[in-house]
Structures are given as C-alpha cells and as structure tokens.
Design a protein around this motif. Structure first.
Motif, PDB file in Angstrom:
ATOM      1  N   VAL A 300       0.846  -1.191   0.000  1.00  0.00           N
ATOM      2  CA  VAL A 300       0.000   0.000   0.000  1.00  0.00           C
ATOM      3  C   VAL A 300       0.885   1.247   0.000  1.00  0.00           C
ATOM      4  N   THR A 301       0.316   2.356  -0.495  1.00  0.00           N
ATOM      5  CA  THR A 301       1.025   3.637  -0.508  1.00  0.00           C
ATOM      6  C   THR A 301       0.471   4.512   0.604  1.00  0.00           C
ATOM      7  N   ILE A 302       1.333   4.898   1.551  1.00  0.00           N
ATOM      8  CA  ILE A 302       0.934   5.699   2.708  1.00  0.00           C
ATOM      9  C   ILE A 302       1.405   7.144   2.509  1.00  0.00           C
ATOM     10  N   LEU A 303       0.514   8.088   2.856  1.00  0.00           N
ATOM     11  CA  LEU A 303       0.849   9.515   2.809  1.00  0.00           C
ATOM     12  C   LEU A 303       1.177   9.995   4.216  1.00  0.00           C
ATOM     13  N   GLU A 304       2.339  10.600   4.384  1.00  0.00           N
ATOM     14  CA  GLU A 304       2.763  11.122   5.678  1.00  0.00           C
ATOM     15  C   GLU A 304       3.208  12.574   5.525  1.00  0.00           C
ATOM     16  N   THR A 305       2.874  13.378   6.510  1.00  0.00           N
ATOM     17  CA  THR A 305       3.271  14.779   6.500  1.00  0.00           C
ATOM     18  C   THR A 305       4.491  14.950   7.390  1.00  0.00           C
ATOM     19  N   VAL A 306       5.596  15.334   6.779  1.00  0.00           N
ATOM     20  CA  VAL A 306       6.851  15.517   7.510  1.00  0.00           C
ATOM     21  C   VAL A 306       7.347  16.932   7.248  1.00  0.00           C
ATOM     22  N   GLY A 307       7.330  17.775   8.324  1.00  0.00           N
ATOM     23  CA  GLY A 307       7.802  19.151   8.188  1.00  0.00           C
ATOM     24  C   GLY A 307       6.979  19.950   7.197  1.00  0.00           C
ATOM     25  N   GLY A 308       5.668  19.727   7.174  1.00  0.00           N
ATOM     26  CA  GLY A 308       4.805  20.441   6.261  1.00  0.00           C
ATOM     27  C   GLY A 308       4.815  19.911   4.842  1.00  0.00           C
ATOM     28  N   GLU A 309       5.600  18.859   4.591  1.00  0.00           N
ATOM     29  CA  GLU A 309       5.688  18.275   3.250  1.00  0.00           C
ATOM     30  C   GLU A 309       5.067  16.884   3.268  1.00  0.00           C
ATOM     31  N   VAL A 310       4.202  16.614   2.288  1.00  0.00           N
ATOM     32  CA  VAL A 310       3.547  15.313   2.183  1.00  0.00           C
ATOM     33  C   VAL A 310       4.469  14.361   1.436  1.00  0.00           C
ATOM     34  N   ARG A 311       4.762  13.226   2.060  1.00  0.00           N
ATOM     35  CA  ARG A 311       5.630  12.217   1.460  1.00  0.00           C
ATOM     36  C   ARG A 311       4.873  10.901   1.286  1.00  0.00           C
ATOM     37  N   GLU A 312       5.242  10.200   0.229  1.00  0.00           N
ATOM     38  CA  GLU A 312       4.652   8.893  -0.058  1.00  0.00           C
ATOM     39  C   GLU A 312       5.656   7.792   0.264  1.00  0.00           C
ATOM     40  N   SER A 313       5.154   6.709   0.824  1.00  0.00           N
ATOM     41  CA  SER A 313       6.006   5.549   1.095  1.00  0.00           C
ATOM     42  C   SER A 313       5.182   4.278   0.867  1.00  0.00           C
ATOM     43  N   VAL A 314       5.821   3.304   0.279  1.00  0.00           N
ATOM     44  CA  VAL A 314       5.166   2.019  -0.001  1.00  0.00           C
ATOM     45  C   VAL A 314       5.582   1.026   1.075  1.00  0.00           C
ATOM     46  N   VAL A 315       4.595   0.441   1.759  1.00  0.00           N
ATOM     47  CA  VAL A 315       4.863  -0.517   2.838  1.00  0.00           C
ATOM     48  C   VAL A 315       4.007  -1.752   2.626  1.00  0.00           C
ATOM     49  N   ARG A 316       4.398  -2.814   3.322  1.00  0.00           N
ATOM     50  CA  ARG A 316       3.582  -4.035   3.306  1.00  0.00           C
ATOM     51  C   ARG A 316       2.282  -3.768   4.041  1.00  0.00           C
ATOM     52  N   ILE A 317       1.223  -4.391   3.586  1.00  0.00           N
ATOM     53  CA  ILE A 317      -0.080  -4.136   4.196  1.00  0.00           C
ATOM     54  C   ILE A 317      -0.100  -4.578   5.651  1.00  0.00           C
ATOM     55  N   ASP A 318       0.735  -5.586   6.008  1.00  0.00           N
ATOM     56  CA  ASP A 318       0.792  -6.039   7.397  1.00  0.00           C
ATOM     57  C   ASP A 318       1.444  -5.010   8.308  1.00  0.00           C
ATOM     58  N   ASP A 319       2.294  -4.127   7.751  1.00  0.00           N
ATOM     59  CA  ASP A 319       3.016  -3.143   8.559  1.00  0.00           C
ATOM     60  C   ASP A 319       2.312  -1.793   8.616  1.00  0.00           C
ATOM     61  N   MET A 320       1.139  -1.691   8.024  1.00  0.00           N
ATOM     62  CA  MET A 320       0.443  -0.411   7.967  1.00  0.00           C
ATOM     63  C   MET A 320      -0.220  -0.103   9.306  1.00  0.00           C
ATOM     64  N   PRO A 321      -0.021   1.108   9.848  1.00  0.00           N
ATOM     65  CA  PRO A 321      -0.656   1.460  11.123  1.00  0.00           C
ATOM     66  C   PRO A 321      -2.128   1.838  10.932  1.00  0.00           C
ATOM     67  N   ARG A 322      -2.880   1.719  12.013  1.00  0.00           N
ATOM     68  CA  ARG A 322      -4.283   2.138  11.978  1.00  0.00           C
ATOM     69  C   ARG A 322      -4.361   3.667  11.838  1.00  0.00           C
ATOM     70  N   ASP A 323      -5.390   4.135  11.161  1.00  0.00           N
ATOM     71  CA  ASP A 323      -5.637   5.563  10.908  1.00  0.00           C
ATOM     72  C   ASP A 323      -4.636   6.172   9.930  1.00  0.00           C
ATOM     73  N   ALA A 324      -3.851   5.337   9.258  1.00  0.00           N
ATOM     74  CA  ALA A 324      -2.952   5.850   8.242  1.00  0.00           C
ATOM     75  C   ALA A 324      -3.754   6.336   7.039  1.00  0.00           C
ATOM     76  N   ILE A 325      -3.199   7.325   6.321  1.00  0.00           N
ATOM     77  CA  ILE A 325      -3.848   7.840   5.114  1.00  0.00           C
ATOM     78  C   ILE A 325      -3.226   7.132   3.903  1.00  0.00           C
ATOM     79  N   LEU A 326      -4.092   6.459   3.127  1.00  0.00           N
ATOM     80  CA  LEU A 326      -3.628   5.686   1.978  1.00  0.00           C
ATOM     81  C   LEU A 326      -3.971   6.401   0.690  1.00  0.00           C
ATOM     82  N   LYS A 327      -3.090   6.268  -0.278  1.00  0.00           N
ATOM     83  CA  LYS A 327      -3.330   6.818  -1.605  1.00  0.00           C
ATOM     84  C   LYS A 327      -3.800   5.677  -2.513  1.00  0.00           C
TER      85      LYS A 327
END
Length: 455
Positions: A300-327
C-alpha cells in the motif's frame, strides 16, 4: 458458562461475572460504585470468593501435506480430537487444511504441529486470514502448485518406461523374428523378455512410485493404513512375484513362469494419473476462495506529513498502522476498510453487493477492502485492518463453509478409516484359502501351471 460471585457485603462494583466459553465472551451485571481491587486485574492468590479461570479457547489453522486419502484426514481428526485440551478438530482433505480449536493456556501451535508430524504428515501453521504472508502460503496450498508439478514429472517418467513395457509383448506377437529373440534362452534357462521387462519396470517403481512407499511406511508407522498401503501391496506383490518366477526359471525349477512386471508398472502409472487429476480438481474447487484472496493487495502507498511536506512511502499491508492515510489511484484495489479522507471517485463494489454499477464516493464515505477504484484519486483513512476487514471476514466464512462436513461426509470418513484394513484382510484370506486348497489338491488340476507344477 459459569458465574463468579462475591459475598454481597464485599461487592460494590459488578454483582456477577458470567463467562461463556463457547463464544468466548463475558457479561457483567453492573451496579454503581467502584470496582474492587480483586476484579481490576488477574485474581491474586488467596482472593476470597474468586474461582479459578477456565480454559481460554482459540482457533488455529494449519496446512497439512502428505495426506493421500480421506482416511488420513480422519486419522488426524481422531488423534487431535482425543487430546484433553482440544475442543474440536476438522481436517479438510480437499483443501489440505486443518482447523483446531484448543485451550491456548495448556497447548500451543507448536505442540499441535508436533502431534500431526508424529503421524507422518507435514504441517505448517497459518496465523490469520489478514496476514499477507500466510495468505500466500494458503494460496500455494490451495492451488496445489508443488503437488501438480511433481505429479506431472513422475507421470512423465512412468509413461516413458511403461509404454515400451506394455507394447513389447504386442510387438513380439506381431513380429516372429522379435519373438524368437525375446523368448529365446539367455543365462541358461532365462529368456531375455522378463529381464527386459524388469529393467523397464524398476525405474517406474523406484522413482515415480517411491511416494507410495514412503506414504505407506509413514502410515503403518503411525498405526494406520491408507490407500498408499493398498497400492504398495498390489504393486510389490506383482513385482516380487515376477522376480521370484525369474529366479525359479533360471534355476530350471520351472519351464517358464508368470510375469506381472507390466501390471506393476501400469498400476503405478494409472494411480499417478489419478492423483494428478485429483490435485488439479482440488485446485479448481478453491478458485472462488483464491479470487477473494487476490482482491487484497500486498503493498500500500501511505501519505505522511513531515515538516509540512507530504511524502509517499510504499509498505507491506501487514506493517500499515491504523488511521494511516492511503493513496488509492484509479484502477487500484482498496486495501482495507476505511473512510474517504479526500477526493471523489466511482468505486466498483460488486464483490460486496453484486451490483456492477460503480458507486460514487466522496469525503466521509465508507469504503470496503477489495473494492476497486474505477476513476479519480482517493485518500483513504484506514479504520479496520487485517482480519477486521470485511474481506477477511468473508474469507473466513468461506473457509469455515469449506471446512464444515455434512453428516454423510462424516459417515464416509468413518468408512474410509476401516476400508483399507478390511481390504487387506480379504486379500490375505483369499490368498490363504487358495494356497491351502492347492496344497490339499482340492481344485482341478487344470488350474495348475502348464509347467506341471503340482504344489
């Protein structure tokens, strides 16, 4: 269920706690007031009025390899079912899976695996339906990939030697010159035909049929008899009997013998063909379950905000945290149950509703794992992960339906458990009867071999 009660003078919180082990739940009868210390955590030794905890039942699923017939699954069920800390055990021969309900306070998955391995079968645990790693293992088991590829190779080798073995006598009967060569004398009284037949039959039994011998050995060692035992008895009797006649003929004790090398090789080849077709059929029966499993992506592709910048990261679905924002891009499958955080799109929910018309989704709408984003871009907040998702629950229901057995199937499993011993007993009785009748000259002389053997 049971009830744990305290004296009325000491109770200021719940008046009783009722436990139901069948559904693993508890119900508290509420009363105003603080909860006493003894009920806030695990009961301390010496707490007055607190009964000991009962079994904590859990369910585990395993992939079992090495089962050759329904009697194998019945044997595993019987052994597991007799264990003091196992509530129920269901083994599905068609899907090669086992579902065991047991007390996890007294028994572990590793110990259950040891029980099954002691019976001569391979076993691997499957953690839960929502784990992608276990999903891949279950997919491979359901497709029967390894069994089918191995079965094709063994069948090809068996056909390579069996066809010449079967066609050799036909060619000898049609070509007199070949017959004279094959039926002539070699090594004294030994004709070349049985030697050539033995050389063609031996690779079929030694390579293609070795799985039957190992399966029969494991079966007998564990105190049971499966279909491998019948195959080994039939094939070995034909092969060893033919070798015996070869020895007797070479020693001039018989003018000629009865050779069954072609029967041994042909029987092995046909059983291998049946097992290959069986494995292919088993793989096809699980297509519906496999299609459901394919609805869940592994990454899955997760969107994270780091220092006001939105970054994308691809992780295994088993490692995805709850309430994460997915693209979720257009054409992608929605990986988990969630809520649209941003964006609009049409979502194909036919896997849930059966309706092929896409449903419009906007911010705040619920989306389901396994459905397909037809167009647009969605940012989805994950609310339910793993086995909590609707897709995982559907998978679990389908698996439970496949694992369930009607009464007629349970009856057939009981019959299969005694089928092989009964057949072996009948075979031994038949052989003994004919042998005794022959020794006592109680059947016509015309039944004897043309060699003039008189017992």
């Amino acid at each position: 269920g049971g009830v744990v009660a305290l004296p009325p003078s000491e109770v200021k919180g719940p008046t009783a706690i009722s436990t139901d082990l069948a559904v693993e739940k508890y119900v508290e009868a509420e009363a105003p007031g603080p909860i006493p210390h003894g009920l806030q955590g695990a009961p301390a030794p010496g707490d007055v009025g607190v009964a000991p905890l009962g079994p904590e039942l859990t369910t585990s699923q395993f992939v079992v390899s090495g089962m050759s017939c329904a009697s194998c699954s019945a044997k595993i069920e019987a052994v597991l079912g007799r264990h003091a800390h196992v509530s129920s055990a269901i083994v599905n021969f068609a899907t090669t899976t086992a579902r065991v309900r047991y007390d996890k306070l007294q028994l572990s998955e590793a110990e259950l695996c040891c029980l099954i391995r002691d019976l001569g079968f391979g076993v691997e645990p499957l953690a839960d339906t929502g784990a992608s790693g276990d999903m891949e293992g279950l997919k491979s088991s359901l497709r029967r990939d390894e069994a089918i590829s191995s079965g094709k190779l063994k069948l090809a080798v068996a056909l390579l030697f069996t066809l010449p073995l079967v066609l050799l006598p036909v060619a000898a009967s049609l070509l007199p010159g070949l017959r004279m060569v094959l039926m002539g004398r070699f090594m004294g009284e030994m004709p070349p035909m049985p030697i050539l037949q033995m050389l063609l039959c031996t690779p079929v039994l030694a390579y293609s049929g070795r799985g039957f011998y190992s399966g029969a050995y494991r079966s007998v060692r564990s105190g049971m008899a499966n279909m491998d035992v019948l195959v080994v008895l039939g094939v070995s009797s034909a092969y060893l009997g033919s070798v015996y006649y070869m020895f007797m003929t070479s020693c001039s004790m018989l003018h000629h013998g009865q050779y069954y090398f072609n029967a041994a090789a042909t029987l092995t080849t046909f059983v291998l063909l049946g097992k290959l077709l069986e494995n292919i059929a088993k793989g096809k029966t699980s297509e519906a379950l496999l299609k459901l499993m394919d609805l869940q992506p592994r990454d899955v592709t997760i969107l994270e905000t780091v220092g006001g910048e939105v970054r994308e990261s691809v992780v295994r679905i088993d490692d995805m945290p709850r309430d994460a924002i997915l693209k979720v891009m257009a054409g992608d499958k929605i990986p988990v149950d969630g809520e649209v955080h941003w964006g609009t799109a049409s979502v194909d929910e036919s896997m849930i509703s059966g309706e092929h018309i896409p449903v419009h989704k906007a911010a705040g709408d619920k989306v389901t794992a396994g459905t397909i984003n037809c167009d647009g871009l969605l940012h989805v907040r994950a609310t339910r992960l793993g086995e909590e998702t609707t897709l995982s629950q559907i998978l679990r229901l389908v698996q439970e339906a496949q694992m369930s057995k009607p009464s007629i199937q349970a009856f057939a499993d009981r019959i299969s458990g005694i089928f092989v011993p009964v057949v072996v007993c009948i075979a031994v009785l038949t052989f003994s009867s004919w042998y005794v009748l022959g020794r006592e000259r109680m059947y016509p002389v015309s039944f004897l071999l043309e060699s003039g053997w008189e017992g």
